[in-house]
Design a protein around this motif. Structure first.
Motif, PDB file in Angstrom:
ATOM      1  N   ALA A  93      33.050  16.292  20.129  1.00 39.06           N
ATOM      2  CA  ALA A  93      33.273  17.649  20.634  1.00 39.06           C
ATOM      3  C   ALA A  93      33.834  17.622  22.056  1.00 39.06           C
ATOM      4  N   ALA A  94      33.341  16.714  22.895  1.00 37.92           N
ATOM      5  CA  ALA A  94      33.852  16.614  24.261  1.00 37.92           C
ATOM      6  C   ALA A  94      35.326  16.222  24.253  1.00 37.92           C
ATOM      7  N   ALA A  95      35.686  15.223  23.445  1.00 39.85           N
ATOM      8  CA  ALA A  95      37.085  14.815  23.339  1.00 39.85           C
ATOM      9  C   ALA A  95      37.928  15.961  22.785  1.00 39.85           C
ATOM     10  N   GLY A  96      37.410  16.643  21.780  1.00 41.07           N
ATOM     11  CA  GLY A  96      38.132  17.789  21.220  1.00 41.07           C
ATOM     12  C   GLY A  96      38.361  18.873  22.251  1.00 41.07           C
ATOM     13  N   LEU A  97      37.355  19.144  23.064  1.00 42.30           N
ATOM     14  CA  LEU A  97      37.492  20.160  24.104  1.00 42.30           C
ATOM     15  C   LEU A  97      38.528  19.730  25.140  1.00 42.30           C
ATOM     16  N   VAL A  98      38.467  18.485  25.568  1.00 41.36           N
ATOM     17  CA  VAL A  98      39.451  17.976  26.530  1.00 41.36           C
ATOM     18  C   VAL A  98      40.856  18.128  25.961  1.00 41.36           C
ATOM     19  N   ASN A  99      41.023  17.836  24.691  1.00 41.91           N
ATOM     20  CA  ASN A  99      42.351  17.872  24.068  1.00 41.91           C
ATOM     21  C   ASN A  99      42.879  19.274  23.812  1.00 41.91           C
ATOM     22  N   THR A 100      42.085  20.294  24.097  1.00 43.10           N
ATOM     23  CA  THR A 100      42.602  21.661  23.963  1.00 43.10           C
ATOM     24  C   THR A 100      43.438  22.062  25.163  1.00 43.10           C
ATOM     25  N   ALA A 101      43.502  21.215  26.171  1.00 41.74           N
ATOM     26  CA  ALA A 101      44.289  21.528  27.371  1.00 41.74           C
ATOM     27  C   ALA A 101      45.255  20.391  27.644  1.00 41.74           C
ATOM     28  N   GLY A 102      46.415  20.742  28.094  1.00 39.46           N
ATOM     29  CA  GLY A 102      47.398  19.739  28.465  1.00 39.46           C
ATOM     30  C   GLY A 102      48.494  20.386  29.273  1.00 39.46           C
ATOM     31  N   PRO A 103      49.406  19.570  29.770  1.00 38.04           N
ATOM     32  CA  PRO A 103      50.453  20.111  30.629  1.00 38.04           C
ATOM     33  C   PRO A 103      51.316  21.168  29.936  1.00 38.04           C
ATOM     34  N   ASP A 104      51.483  21.051  28.630  1.00 38.92           N
ATOM     35  CA  ASP A 104      52.343  21.998  27.922  1.00 38.92           C
ATOM     36  C   ASP A 104      51.645  22.677  26.747  1.00 38.92           C
ATOM     37  N   ARG A 105      50.322  22.723  26.791  1.00 38.27           N
ATOM     38  CA  ARG A 105      49.609  23.377  25.683  1.00 38.27           C
ATOM     39  C   ARG A 105      48.307  24.011  26.166  1.00 38.27           C
ATOM     40  N   GLU A 106      47.948  25.085  25.516  1.00 34.99           N
ATOM     41  CA  GLU A 106      46.654  25.737  25.720  1.00 34.99           C
ATOM     42  C   GLU A 106      46.063  25.921  24.337  1.00 34.99           C
ATOM     43  N   GLY A 107      45.128  25.041  23.991  1.00 41.64           N
ATOM     44  CA  GLY A 107      44.506  25.081  22.679  1.00 41.64           C
ATOM     45  C   GLY A 107      43.409  26.113  22.543  1.00 41.64           C
ATOM     46  N   LEU A 108      43.022  26.721  23.660  1.00 45.52           N
ATOM     47  CA  LEU A 108      42.045  27.805  23.636  1.00 45.52           C
ATOM     48  C   LEU A 108      42.668  29.033  24.300  1.00 45.52           C
ATOM     49  N   PRO A 109      43.667  29.617  23.672  1.00 46.67           N
ATOM     50  CA  PRO A 109      44.365  30.734  24.308  1.00 46.67           C
ATOM     51  C   PRO A 109      43.566  32.034  24.339  1.00 46.67           C
TER      52      PRO A 109
END
Length: 181
Positions: free
Chosen positions: A13-29
């Motif tokens: 879950a922690a890795a999944g949460l980290v991966n919802t954000a990135g320089p060109d993406r917002e996985g939790l809009p």
């Protein structure tokens, strides 16, 4: 090595949460995306479905991401900070047909607090077992996702975003091109 269920789920879950954000993406809009994330990772307990809660969860991501790049002493400092700030008090509990496992904050604690503490508790297990090397960055050159290698032989190199398939296809095409040259 097999970890306890709550350790594995906390790390994933922690890795999944980290991966919802990135320089060109917002996985939790929006709150709906947070709802889907919570469902996908089996989170239970208090969930307010508000923009404020979404902002608190998003604010946790950079702190957790830092763990994948830090040395053991910095990881320990982050974990201890998360536990201290959350006033964690570990207790054994059983719910939702799961066996006894450790919760360190009440189920009615704010979602971001519970996420922070679950990650911290799982990371504490990795630290105690000398297994921080299981935290990795995706090996694909165009990806900055993080992953947790829970494989028995510690061979996982790619995240869950299809990078392993892309790498295999690229390697196949390179071999085909070299054979035709």
């Amino acid at each position: 090595m097999r970890f306890a269920h709550d350790t594995e789920s906390g790390l994933v879950a922690a890795a999944g949460l980290v991966n919802t954000a990135g320089p060109d993406r917002e996985g939790l809009p929006d709150v709906a995306a947070l709802d889907a994330f919570i469902t996908a990772h089996g989170w239970t307990g208090r969930h307010e479905h508000t923009d404020a809660e979404l902002r608190e969860v998003r604010a946790l991501r950079p702190r957790l991401r830092r763990i994948w790049y830090a040395d053991v002493d910095e990881v320990v400092a982050i974990v201890n900070g998360l536990l201290r700030e959350s006033r964690a008090l570990p207790q054994l509990i059983r719910h939702d047909d799961e066996p006894y496992h450790v919760h360190a904050v009440p189920r009615d604690a704010p979602l971001a607090t519970r996420m922070a503490v679950e990650a911290a508790m799982a990371l504490a297990d990795l630290i105690r077992m000398g297994e921080l090397s299981r935290l990795r960055i995706c090996a694909h050159p165009d990806c900055d996702n993080v992953l947790v290698d829970l494989s028995k032989n510690r061979c996982r190199r790619f995240c869950d975003a299809g990078c392993g398939n892309r790498a295999a296809v690229s390697a196949y095409r390179a071999r085909k091109a070299a054979a035709h040259s």
